[in-house]
Every structure is written in C-alpha cells, then in structure tokens.
Design a protein around this motif. Structure first.
Motif, PDB file in Angstrom:
ATOM      1  N   ALA A  99      54.276  20.242 148.025  1.00 36.94           N
ATOM      2  CA  ALA A  99      55.183  19.581 147.083  1.00 36.94           C
ATOM      3  C   ALA A  99      56.511  20.331 146.977  1.00 36.94           C
ATOM      4  O   ALA A  99      57.571  19.715 146.826  1.00 36.94           O
ATOM      5  N   MET A 100      56.459  21.666 147.062  1.00 36.02           N
ATOM      6  CA  MET A 100      57.691  22.453 146.997  1.00 36.02           C
ATOM      7  C   MET A 100      58.581  22.159 148.206  1.00 36.02           C
ATOM      8  O   MET A 100      59.807  22.025 148.077  1.00 36.02           O
ATOM      9  N   ARG A 127      58.600  19.385 149.955  1.00 33.05           N
ATOM     10  CA  ARG A 127      59.129  18.029 149.757  1.00 33.05           C
ATOM     11  C   ARG A 127      60.313  18.041 148.787  1.00 33.05           C
ATOM     12  O   ARG A 127      61.291  17.319 148.981  1.00 33.05           O
ATOM     13  N   ARG A 128      60.227  18.853 147.749  1.00 34.94           N
ATOM     14  CA  ARG A 128      61.325  18.934 146.796  1.00 34.94           C
ATOM     15  C   ARG A 128      62.583  19.473 147.470  1.00 34.94           C
ATOM     16  O   ARG A 128      63.686  18.954 147.262  1.00 34.94           O
ATOM     17  N   LEU A 129      62.439  20.512 148.274  1.00 34.61           N
ATOM     18  CA  LEU A 129      63.591  21.102 148.949  1.00 34.61           C
ATOM     19  C   LEU A 129      64.184  20.134 149.970  1.00 34.61           C
ATOM     20  O   LEU A 129      65.410  20.040 150.116  1.00 34.61           O
ATOM     21  N   GLY A 161      64.125  16.971 149.674  1.00 34.27           N
ATOM     22  CA  GLY A 161      64.829  15.985 148.866  1.00 34.27           C
ATOM     23  C   GLY A 161      66.214  16.446 148.442  1.00 34.27           C
ATOM     24  O   GLY A 161      67.109  15.620 148.206  1.00 34.27           O
ATOM     25  N   LEU A 162      66.404  17.763 148.357  1.00 37.60           N
ATOM     26  CA  LEU A 162      67.715  18.317 148.015  1.00 37.60           C
ATOM     27  C   LEU A 162      68.638  18.417 149.233  1.00 37.60           C
ATOM     28  O   LEU A 162      69.812  18.767 149.087  1.00 37.60           O
ATOM     29  N   THR A 172      62.675  29.265 140.679  1.00 38.47           N
ATOM     30  CA  THR A 172      62.015  27.982 140.916  1.00 38.47           C
ATOM     31  C   THR A 172      60.678  28.291 141.578  1.00 38.47           C
ATOM     32  O   THR A 172      60.624  29.013 142.578  1.00 38.47           O
ATOM     33  N   PRO A 219      54.518  22.772 138.654  1.00 38.24           N
ATOM     34  CA  PRO A 219      55.866  23.131 139.116  1.00 38.24           C
ATOM     35  C   PRO A 219      56.751  23.582 137.957  1.00 38.24           C
ATOM     36  O   PRO A 219      56.661  23.042 136.850  1.00 38.24           O
ATOM     37  N   ASP A 235      60.874  24.280 137.194  1.00 34.91           N
ATOM     38  CA  ASP A 235      62.188  24.006 137.785  1.00 34.91           C
ATOM     39  C   ASP A 235      62.946  25.276 138.157  1.00 34.91           C
ATOM     40  O   ASP A 235      63.372  25.450 139.290  1.00 34.91           O
ATOM     41  N   SER A 284      71.200  22.320 146.277  1.00 35.75           N
ATOM     42  CA  SER A 284      71.505  21.656 147.540  1.00 35.75           C
ATOM     43  C   SER A 284      72.140  22.645 148.510  1.00 35.75           C
ATOM     44  O   SER A 284      72.846  23.578 148.087  1.00 35.75           O
TER      45      SER A 284
END
Length: 346
Positions: free
Chosen positions: A180-181, A183-185, A187-188, A300, A336, A338, A344
């Motif tokens: 998931a981490m 995927r988050r990165l 997404g950025l 994070t 998670p 934040d 980005s």
C-alpha cells in the motif's frame, strides 16, 4: 511454640466429608474434575478456603491441570520494561489481556551461563505456566522446534519460520502495508525507488520486501534496487548519493528496533544537504522507536498495533489451550500514518 502445620488434602477430605481422591480431582483442575458434582466441588473448595489450603501451582501443573498462569518470554537480553522500548507495548497488551481472562502472568527472565535460555539440563523452564507468549528478533529456532515437538503451547509475536515444524503466531501484515505504501508513492508520481533493509533479512524483512515488489508489479514497474543498511555514516552517505544520481525519488526504509537506521539516515541526509521530502521522499516501513529526546521528524509510515497484537497473542494462546487444535496464525493489519516525509517528485 511449635509452627502450625499446613493443611493437607486429607484434612480437606475430612472437613468436606469426601474421599481424598475427590479432593485431588477438584484441586487438580484437570479434565477428570468434571466428573465431580457441583455441590461436592463447592464443598471441597469451601473446606479448602476455611482451612487456608493453598495449591502448589507447579505440582498441579505436573498432574496435568491448569494453574491459570501464562508465561511471557523474550529472546532479547533485556526485558522490555521501558516505555521507549520497541517491545514495551506488546508486554502491556499481554499483561492486560492476561488479567482480563483471569490468569496470572509469569515473566521469564532467567539467564544461564550468560545467555537467556528456555531449557536447562534438558528441562523446559516454561512448563510452570500453562502456555507462553514469546517474542524477540534474536531467537533460537532450534529451541522453538523443541517446544513444538514436546507439544508445549506457545504463541510467537511476529511471523517466524522453523524448518520442519509449524508455529502459532500473531504477526503484522507487512506485505500488504508495504504494498500500500508503494501504491501511495506511485500515486504521487514516483517511478524510481530504492528499498533500504537490515542485513539479517529475517521474516519481517522478507515480508516487507515481498510487499515492495508486489507494489511495483501493481504499478507495472520493473524491479527496483534493494540495499542493505550500511554501518558507517560515510557508506550511507555514498549510498544516498548514488541513489540520487540514479534518479531515485522515493526511498523506503525498514526501521531498526533501536531507531538507529532512521536516526542515521536523517543525520546523513541533513549533513549532505538532501532535503526530505523536497529532494527525496522517505517512507518508513514501521514504527521508529522513540529513543531520542526532543523534537522528531514526523515520518510518513505505517504503525503496528503492538498492544492489540499482545492481546491477540493471549487470546490465541487460550484458544489453543481450550480447543487443543493445531498451530494457528493470525495476521493483523497495520495503520498508515501520513507524516510529512513524502511528497511529489521534483
């Protein structure tokens, strides 16, 4: 004046008007005690209370009954009693759950010949307890195999593998949390990653690495480099510089239990003038240990429900004792957080 004689089971039998064999069944608490009628059992317990009879927990355990004691053993050299220690919340959860279930908690911290040992002269020290919760990174896998072979009930906090045997454990879901981490990165906007892990490469590290690669695959990205955490600042600075030169924009770091990996990374990045997250996003794959005084960077990260895991370990251990089932494993989701160490890419 002579010392008063301690009451015996013969005394209880005489006071309750039953046989000594019946008293033994009630006091032992074993499976056969269910054969005793409720009113007879209560008469025995009342007589024992009036006479001040106390059960020898070790002897009752040897007879196969429950002494309502659970053990807690850590393979680490110092017991986790400091609130800043990585293991302390586990200990707190185990203690609270044990009390809630009406059990006593026995902390095993004996040291033999300068080493922490479960077995001494072939004897399992943990057997005074009905079962035991175990934890620690620097474990002896041969000892775990011995415990399984002698059918001693235990639950390990953390996923552990031992060749030829299956263990019961409660473990954080590092695979899904790391995936998931990533995927988050992604997404950025990050596409170039590096993963910094400890050298010992134990099960928690392998799970995180599997999650790292799964997250990359989800995004259709090729494998990215995995590096071992250097011991010296100069080596870490060189590695950090190489990552930046290779176009890495996001670094995933597995924290050490004493926080030194995160402390060193923060120090080296500051000395090199690397800004986090402006020049390099950093995601921590777990909880940095709160060992330093003063202000700390809000990394994070994802956090482990360590107190809940301690509670779950006790619940699972009691299920094993009651149901007499085979080994069981429980995976617990991470949460998670934040933080402010990712953004980005430039």
């Amino acid at each position: 004046m002579s010392q008063r004689r301690r009451p015996t089971q013969v005394d209880i039998a005489r006071a309750a008007g039953v046989s000594q064999a019946t008293v033994s069944l009630v006091i032992s608490g074993g499976k056969s005690s269910g054969q005793v009628a409720d009113h007879t059992r209560q008469a025995v317990l009342d007589a024992a209370a009036r006479l001040g009879y106390t059960v020898n927990a070790a002897a009752r355990s040897l007879k196969g009954g429950r002494n309502r004691m659970l053990g807690l053993y850590t393979f680490e050299p110092v017991f986790p009693v400091d609130q800043r220690d990585f293991y302390f919340p586990f200990l707190l959860g185990v203690e609270e759950a044990t009390a809630e279930f009406g059990y006593d908690l026995l902390l095993f911290s004996s040291v033999t010949s300068g080493e922490r040992r479960i077995y001494s002269d072939g004897i399992n020290r943990l057997k005074i307890a009905d079962g035991c919760v175990l934890l620690g990174r620097h474990l002896d896998r041969a000892v775990l195999a011995d415990l399984v072979r002698e059918d001693f009930p235990f639950v390990f906090i953390g996923r552990r593998e031992v060749p030829g045997v299956e263990l019961s454990y409660v473990a954080p879901d590092y695979v899904d949390a790391t995936r998931a981490m990533v995927r988050r990165l992604v997404g950025l906007g990050h596409r170039r990653f590096a993963y910094l892990r400890p050298a010992d490469h134990q099960e928690p590290t392998r799970d995180r690495e599997a999650g790292f690669r799964a997250g990359l695959a989800d995004a259709g990205l090729p494998d990215q480099p995995v590096h071992e955490m250097p011991d010296a600042d100069a080596e870490l600075a060189a590695l950090l510089g190489q990552c930046l030169a290779d176009g890495v924009t996001a670094l995933l770091v597995e924290p050490s239990e004493d926080d030194q990996a995160i402390v060193a990374l923060d120090r080296v990045a500051t000395d090199a003038g690397v800004r986090i997250p402006e020049d390099l996003s950093v995601a921590v794959l777990g909880d940095p240990a709160p060992t330093r005084p003063g202000p700390r960077r809000d990394w994070t990260r994802f956090t482990l429900p360590r107190e809940d895991m301690g509670r779950s370990a006790v619940s699972l251990l009691l299920e094993l004792l009651d149901a007499d089932t085979g080994p069981r494993q429980l995976s617990v989701a991470c949460t998670p957080v934040d933080g402010d160490s990712v953004g980005s890419p430039r």
